[in-house]
Design an enzyme around this catalytic site. Structure first.
Site, PDB file in Angstrom:
ATOM      1  N   ASP A  13       0.818  -1.214   0.000  1.00  0.00           N
ATOM      2  CA  ASP A  13       0.000   0.000   0.000  1.00  0.00           C
ATOM      3  C   ASP A  13       0.855   1.270   0.000  1.00  0.00           C
ATOM      4  OD1 ASP A  13      -2.490  -1.351   0.092  1.00  0.00           O
ATOM      5  OD2 ASP A  13      -2.322  -1.589   2.270  1.00  0.00           O
ATOM      6  N   ARG A  93      -0.161   4.565  16.141  1.00  0.00           N
ATOM      7  CA  ARG A  93      -0.482   5.411  14.983  1.00  0.00           C
ATOM      8  C   ARG A  93      -0.316   6.913  15.233  1.00  0.00           C
ATOM      9  NH1 ARG A  93       0.899   1.386  12.285  1.00  0.00           N
ATOM     10  NH2 ARG A  93      -0.663   0.201  11.165  1.00  0.00           N
ATOM     11  N   ASP A 122      -7.064   2.544  11.018  1.00  0.00           N
ATOM     12  CA  ASP A 122      -5.834   3.316  10.975  1.00  0.00           C
ATOM     13  C   ASP A 122      -5.963   4.621  10.202  1.00  0.00           C
ATOM     14  OD1 ASP A 122      -4.444   1.659  12.620  1.00  0.00           O
ATOM     15  OD2 ASP A 122      -3.669   0.407  10.996  1.00  0.00           O
ATOM     16  N   SER A 169      -1.887 -10.198   6.866  1.00  0.00           N
ATOM     17  CA  SER A 169      -1.557  -8.787   7.041  1.00  0.00           C
ATOM     18  C   SER A 169      -1.134  -8.610   8.500  1.00  0.00           C
ATOM     19  CB  SER A 169      -2.790  -7.952   6.726  1.00  0.00           C
ATOM     20  OG  SER A 169      -2.658  -6.696   7.333  1.00  0.00           O
TER      21      SER A 169
HETATM   22  N1  ARG Z   1      -7.699  -4.077  14.675  1.00  0.00           N
HETATM   23  C1  ARG Z   1      -6.523  -3.492  15.202  1.00  0.00           C
HETATM   24  C2  ARG Z   1      -6.651  -2.016  15.312  1.00  0.00           C
HETATM   25  O1  ARG Z   1      -7.553  -1.455  14.761  1.00  0.00           O
HETATM   26  C3  ARG Z   1      -5.272  -3.912  14.496  1.00  0.00           C
HETATM   27  C4  ARG Z   1      -5.142  -3.654  13.057  1.00  0.00           C
HETATM   28  C5  ARG Z   1      -3.835  -4.195  12.650  1.00  0.00           C
HETATM   29  N2  ARG Z   1      -3.566  -4.220  11.271  1.00  0.00           N
HETATM   30  C6  ARG Z   1      -3.060  -5.296  10.623  1.00  0.00           C
HETATM   31  N3  ARG Z   1      -2.703  -5.138   9.409  1.00  0.00           N
HETATM   32  N4  ARG Z   1      -2.953  -6.460  11.164  1.00  0.00           N
HETATM   33  O2  ARG Z   1      -5.880  -1.387  15.960  1.00  0.00           O
END
Ligand code: ARG
Length: 388
Positions: A13, A93, A122, A169
């Site tokens: 990405d 983040r 995110d 991922s």
């Molecule tokens: N669901 C979690 C969050 O919103 C983790 C997202 C993690 N992303 C990944 N690509 N595994 O913080």
């Protein structure tokens, strides 16, 4: 010269974002920034190599200490947890976004960018911090609604090469590893062992338990087994020890900010161990009133962090309350790690609100309690009588 600073990870990405920002958005200079919050070294090295090739200017920022000091420590103090998730990705983040904004200021860029799609949390977390500035915010993958296939095609046309496609991922930092995607999208699919990297399975964990002694000062972990350690090394150490015993795996259905449910797998041995220990120590040193009230504060704190809304003044106000309570959260907690479980087996503190004088075995002035007992449940009794 139109400049943009991109939060870069090395993945598909964010890699396609670099040529897109030039070709589609017309930026003359794309500055890619990778913020090290404890991703695996191999991933960082790969990202540096790819990022240096693709971008006009590349920066690697080591933010591990800042991450632990200003983000993870407040999380421990607030017992940060959202629906059983220790908030690893969520808490990182805003720091990544902050670093990107700092670079944008230094480099006189007019815009900041991230590579998030339009589905997850995110994007909201990056946007919340980015939009608190007067910089333009660009999210190419989301704005152009690119599918994974379109991204791959665009990448190969631009000489961006990836080894075999990754099945899962993964987002990793010092606090947790999040694993999603592929077959895991089906909530009934059993997580295969291969998705885990920090923890062994419960079955493979040793029979022999290990006892770990964690020292806290003002709500912050400061030592393991009597040896003082800085936050980063302490967390890494506990990830290793806990991981060996299979501690800290979670498989949950999580309510995303946008309202969809997501199936998530995480591993976070240090987080589980430290959060269990910290909560327990609070129960020893805080009053019942403080504990009840703080539970609500902790939950609100966790929701703000999950939503990426740490720019909200409420976040600061909650931290002020939490910090006040943590003045007394000093002491030692003994944790027993065995077969996937981290359990508290002992605790001590100079600030304990616990007295052996009223304990189970102590001789008491029971007449005093008799008097109390007469009026205990008085209102309920009156209510019951009124029904007769
Ligand atoms: N669901 C979690 C969050 O919103 C983790 C997202 C993690 N992303 C990944 N690509 N595994 O913080």
């Amino acid at each position: 010269m139109k400049k943009v600073v991109l939060a870069y990870s090395g993945g598909l990405d964010t890699s396609v974002c670099i040529p897109l920002l030039r070709e589609h958005y017309g930026y003359d200079e794309v500055i890619a920034v990778i913020v090290d919050v404890g991703q695996p070294e191999a991933d960082i090295n790969e990202a540096v190599e790819r990022g240096e090739k693709l971008s006009d200017l590349f920066k690697l920022i080591d933010a591990q200490d800042e991450f632990v000091r200003d983000y993870i420590f407040p999380l421990i103090k607030a017992n940060g947890s959202y629906e059983g998730y220790v908030l690893g990705t969520a808490i990182a983040r805003p720091l990544i976004a902050k670093k990107v904004v700092e670079v944008a200021k230094e480099e006189n860029a007019e815009a900041v960018a991230h590579g998030c799609t339009g589905k997850g949390n995110d994007q909201l977390r990056f946007d919340a911090v980015f939009r608190a500035t007067d910089l333009d915010v660009v999210a190419p993958v989301r704005e152009l609604s690119l599918t994974r296939e379109e991204e791959k095609k665009y990448a190969s046309e631009h000489g961006i090469a990836f080894e075999a496609e990754k099945r899962w991922s993964i987002d990793e930092n010092i606090w947790s590893r999040s694993i999603e995607g592929s077959e895991l999208e089906d909530p009934a699919f059993f997580p295969p062992e291969e998705i885990f990297q920090w923890t062994v399975s419960q079955d493979a964990a040793p029979e022999a338990a290990e006892i770990v002694k964690i020292g806290f000062k003002h709500g912050i972990p400061v030592s393991v087994n009597g040896v003082r350690a800085d936050g980063v090394s302490l967390i890494k150490r506990l990830n290793e020890v806990g991981g060996k015993h299979g501690v800290g795996r979670t498989d949950i259905i999580e309510d995303r900010v946008l309202g969809f449910k997501a199936r998530e797998n995480y591993e976070h041995p240090a987080a589980t161990t430290l959060l269990e220990a910290h909560r327990d120590l609070e129960r020893l040193v805080l009053t019942r009133n403080e504990l009840r009230f703080k539970e609500f504060v902790d939950q609100t704190w966790s929701e703000l962090v999950y939503q990426g809304l740490i720019m909200d003044p409420l976040y600061e106000a909650l931290n002020a309350f939490v910090d006040k309570t943590q003045e007394r959260v000093t002491g030692t907690v003994f944790m027993k790690l065995k077969k996937g479980v981290a359990r508290v087996i002992g605790r001590e503190s100079p600030n304990a609100l616990y007295s052996m004088d009223v304990s189970f075995d102590a001789k008491q002035e029971t007449r005093i309690v008799e008097g109390f007992s007469v009026y205990h449940g008085f209102q309920s009794r009156m209510f019951r009588k009124s029904l007769e």
